[in-house]
Design an enzyme around this catalytic site. Structure first.
Site, mmCIF file in Angstrom:
data_model
loop_
_atom_site.group_PDB
_atom_site.id
_atom_site.type_symbol
_atom_site.label_atom_id
_atom_site.label_comp_id
_atom_site.label_asym_id
_atom_site.label_seq_id
_atom_site.Cartn_x
_atom_site.Cartn_y
_atom_site.Cartn_z
ATOM 1 N N TYR A 163 21.031 -94.091 2.582
ATOM 2 C CA TYR A 163 20.310 -93.624 1.538
ATOM 3 C C TYR A 163 20.174 -92.118 1.564
ATOM 4 O O TYR A 163 20.195 -91.688 2.453
ATOM 5 C CB TYR A 163 19.201 -94.330 1.330
ATOM 6 N N TRP A 165 20.242 -88.017 -1.034
ATOM 7 C CA TRP A 165 20.771 -87.440 -2.179
ATOM 8 C C TRP A 165 22.187 -86.851 -2.136
ATOM 9 O O TRP A 165 22.815 -86.271 -2.880
ATOM 10 C CB TRP A 165 19.912 -86.160 -2.436
#
Length: 825
Positions: A163, A165
């Site tokens: 997980y 950005w």
């Protein structure tokens, strides 16, 4: 052929080339990119969507599209693309990103793991020595672990639901590439939800039938024309709109600027008076932290008691208001939820609450809410209540009215263009024996408690025994709550692999580290405008890969070779062939939409980007307008097809911490809790202005915000005076979960009893082997709660904690957050 002759190519000659009559290699003339772009623009006026670069190499990032200025193979500067209405200064850090001193230079393996095998001396993660290895050896070690665990323990033993950005780019989407490889290799443990909107996206699916937090909003031109009152509830768009998940179009920033220019009435409800709110001359209402739900109920009671609510709208478009009315009137518990009751919880004067209700009812009101209010214990309630409040006002589906939960994110409300959409590389299908995904914010709980069963949105989830964690494109030691609890859980797996350009805290706590390129060292393509789909940006390789870094695609392709799945992983295509196939698919969509685009080779060589046209009708698009016009023909995705103020589906789950009606549920920690007697200050976390989460914390931009070389903490003047703290002082913030060093900023622009620390500071423990050690850089998650928002959503609670602060005594310790480990320098 001279450059002038090239510029005078006939339209017919070009169309022949486009049709394949002239080979693509004919475009490799050796002319400069700017000359070719100019030639296309002059000779081929039908390609009106093309926008040429001015003097640099086109590429893009989460903080904007730009041209890289490169001399002698070295990037020396950047400039924003000509269409950017609000260029983000973060792009100026791109050269620093490429040449950062803490780049990971070569594959590395933790010494104890390399010498004694998986699971060895896991308590030394973060402090062990590092040993450099060749790429061949690194790939062998990782793939051997994948093979071993798949054969012995099955796909549930490998958590590869990495997980974070990541970086922009549709091909080098490291998470999709990792999951594609792992699906082909036998499966893995994945996650569901996200840290940003974990509570809201689940409850909204029950209330309005969609995630809502990521849906397109009533478009900005419509808001500017029709909204008479804008209520910013717990959001700071002037900071968060600088970046996007894809590439920002920055239209939202201009929308807020136009609101201010027009003089539209704005009210901001937030414990902090944000600089952007000041720019809009917004009225500031500052409730106690974590008490939004009580304040909303006080507003709702005023609407009801003064008959300002829209009974007809509630009857036609909602279900369950009669039950909510009974709660407001105290018919079940004897407690009337009026303004006086709300004031006793949220700290706002009753008449302010009543006047707010009256003004919202009298004017065309748009409620723009942020996500921080749902990153809390019982975080499902504020968004559910805001939808209920908007329904009582009866303006949902009207121009300029209703609510929106994405105006502060990626320019929600930016009108949607007409063209095509780039589709990225697929993660593929999960094998039948793959385990059920876990809620993403429960990863530490999962690592520490294999076999534990939790409730989640009407289901039971049992944690598998995770023995390997593979992290790409993320930084768990930044984004996960209760860092010291994570530190303990992180010692449980036998092997941790981190694929990363920099020595982040997560990389320092790995067993195997693989250096990947930044997006500026490879080729890719990306959409611009998450909601508008306005642009397509080529992401040209600007400089050669630094040190021994490899692209994510190349790293996973090498693993696919060893795992015997190369053909399935690559589909027989290399980097440029993948980009061409993505572009060609998008080009076909654009042709259907009536937008002409050149063939891929010419687009790529021209150093141009694409800007699609925006239909006039799209500029006046109103969310829920179709539903309002005919709820029978355009039902919502709820069981009733209407807005569910009362959800029978949620009620049937029998969760005590999330019943079938929205309301005020006291959180585990707040100013009225037992914890506040020991820890009197309420924490407000925020997105930082000069980075994206933890990205760019290792750049000179930190000089613009860091205080005493640490993350800053905003403190009210009264709270600071009681503790003898002044601006610029080094401060220790602490509770029973951890302690951090921060630099004081004393200000009247924060409510007394509340302090603010932005998320994203890299974790830097004074003693990496010791749980609870002082973080010298100010990682706020050392203080936050790692509990689920409720049994319904299991979202994270990263926006809340009770704590205390004191002026730091003694010599300031060194801050080594951005320094490579000594054995890896």
């Amino acid at each position: 052929m001279t450059k002038n002759q090239l510029s005078n190519w006939s339209r017919r000659r070009f169309l022949q080339a486009s049709g394949g009559l002239v080979a693509a290699s004919a475009l490799q003339f050796g002319y400069s990119k700017s000359a070719l772009a100019k030639a296309i623009g002059q000779a081929l006026p039908q390609f009106t969507a093309l926008r040429p670069a001015q003097k640099g190499i086109l590429t893009a990032a989460h903080w904007g599209a730009f041209e890289a200025i490169v001399e002698n193979g070295r990037m020396i500067g950047v400039q924003p693309v000509q269409d950017d209405p609000a260029p983000n200064e973060l792009i100026e850090m791109v050269p620093w990103q490429v040449y950062a001193p803490n780049r990971i230079k070569t594959p590395m393996v933790r010494k104890s793991w390399l010498e004694k095998g998986p699971g060895s001396r896991t308590e030394l993660r973060g402090s062990d020595e590092w040993v450099p290895v060749s790429w061949d050896k690194a790939i062998e070690l990782v793939t051997n672990e994948i093979r071993r665990l798949q054969q012995n323990d099955g796909p549930g033993s490998i958590y590869a639901g990495s997980y974070g950005w990541k970086s922009t780019g549709m091909l080098h989407n490291c998470r999709a590439l990792l999951q594609r490889l792992m699906n082909l290799a036998g499966g893995f443990l994945n996650y569901s939800g996200d840290y940003s909107t974990g509570a809201a996206q689940v409850i909204m699916s029950h209330v309005v039938g969609s995630m809502e937090v990521y849906e397109q909003q009533t478009c900005w031109p419509n808001v500017l024309e029709h909204s008479e009152l804008v209520v910013l509830w717990g959001c700071n768009p002037h900071t968060t709109l600088k970046n996007s998940w894809n590439v920002p179009d920055h239209v939202g920033l201009d929308g807020f600027a136009q609101l201010a220019k027009k003089g539209v009435r704005v009210i901001t409800i937030d414990p902090i008076y944000q600089p952007g709110a000041k720019q809009m001359n917004a009225q500031w209402i500052a409730p106690h932290a974590y008490t939004d739900s009580a304040m909303i109920m006080g507003i709702a009671h005023t609407l009801l008691s003064e008959k300002l609510h829209d009974e007809a709208f509630l009857h036609r478009y909602t279900v369950g208001f009669d039950r909510f009315r009974a709660v407001l009137l105290g018919e079940s518990d004897g407690v009337v939820k009026d303004a006086e009751w709300a004031s006793g919880i949220c700290g706002i004067e009753p008449e302010v609450i009543r006047n707010l209700a009256r003004e919202m009812a009298q004017k065309r009101t748009m409620i723009m809410a942020g996500w921080g209010i749902q990153r809390q214990h019982h975080g499902e309630q504020p968004h559910w209540l805001l939808v209920t409040l908007a329904a009582m006002l009866g303006q949902i589906g009207l121009p300029g009215g209703g609510f929106g939960f994405s105006y502060h994110y990626s320019s929600g409300g930016s009108p949607t263009a007409r063209g095509g959409i780039i589709s990225g590389i697929s993660a593929g299908e999960s094998p039948a024996n793959a385990p059920a995904p876990i809620p993403v914010a429960r990863i530490a709980d999962c690592l520490a408690n294999p076999g534990k069963t939790i409730n989640f949105n009407g289901r039971k989830i049992t944690y598998p025994h995770v023995k390997m964690v593979y992290v790409v494109g993320g930084n768990p030691f930044h984004h996960h709550q209760d860092t010291n609890n994570l530190l303990q859980a992180w010692r449980q797996p036998e092997t941790i692999v981190v694929q990363e350009p920099y020595w982040t805290a997560t990389a320092k706590h790995a067993d195997i580290v693989l250096p990947c390129t930044t997006s500026y060292e490879r080729n890719d393509v990306e959409m611009g405008g998450d909601y508008s789909q306005l642009y397509v940006f080529p992401m040209h390789q600007c400089v050669a890969p630094q040190h021994d870094a490899r692209s994510d695609f190349d790293i996973f392709r090498a693993m696919a070779v060893r795992l015997g799945v190369e053909q399935a992983f690559t589909d027989g295509k290399d980097e440029m062939q993948w980009l061409k196939s993505m572009y060609d698919n998008m080009k076909s969509q654009a042709r259907t939409a009536g937008v002409a685009l050149p063939p891929f080779d010419m687009f790529w060589q021209s150093n141009s980007y694409i800007r699609f046209p925006i239909p006039e009708a799209n500029k006046q698009w109103v969310r829920f307008a179709d539903f309002r016009a005919d709820p029978l023909l355009n039902p919502l995705g709820t069981p009733s097809g209407k807005i569910e103020i009362y959800s029978q589906r949620v009620a049937s789950m029998n969760y005590p911490d999330c019943p079938g009606l929205p309301g005020w549920l006291p959180p585990q920690e707040w100013h009225g809790s037992e914890a506040a007697k020991r820890w009197p200050l309420s924490l407000n976390t925020a997105h930082p202005e000069y980075r994206l989460h933890s990205q760019l914390d290792n750049t000179p931009l930190r000089e613009k915000h860091a205080v005493a070389n640490r993350e800053e903490i905003l403190i009210n003047e009264q709270d600071a005076a009681r503790r003898g703290i002044r601006s610029g002082d080094l401060v220790r913030a602490f509770n029973d979960r951890g302690q951090i060093l921060v630099g004081a900023v004393v200000t009247p622009d924060i409510r007394p009893g509340v302090v603010r620390i932005s998320e994203g500071a890299w974790y830097d423990p004074a003693d990496p082997a010791k749980t609870g050690a002082l973080c010298r850089n100010g990682n706020v998650n050392c203080l936050t709660l790692d509990i689920g928002s409720s049994m319904l959503a299991q979202g994270n609670c990263g926006h809340m904690a009770q704590l205390e602060i004191e002026k730091y005594q003694g010599e300031a310790p060194p801050n080594t957050a951005h320094v490579a480990p000594p054995s890896a320098a």
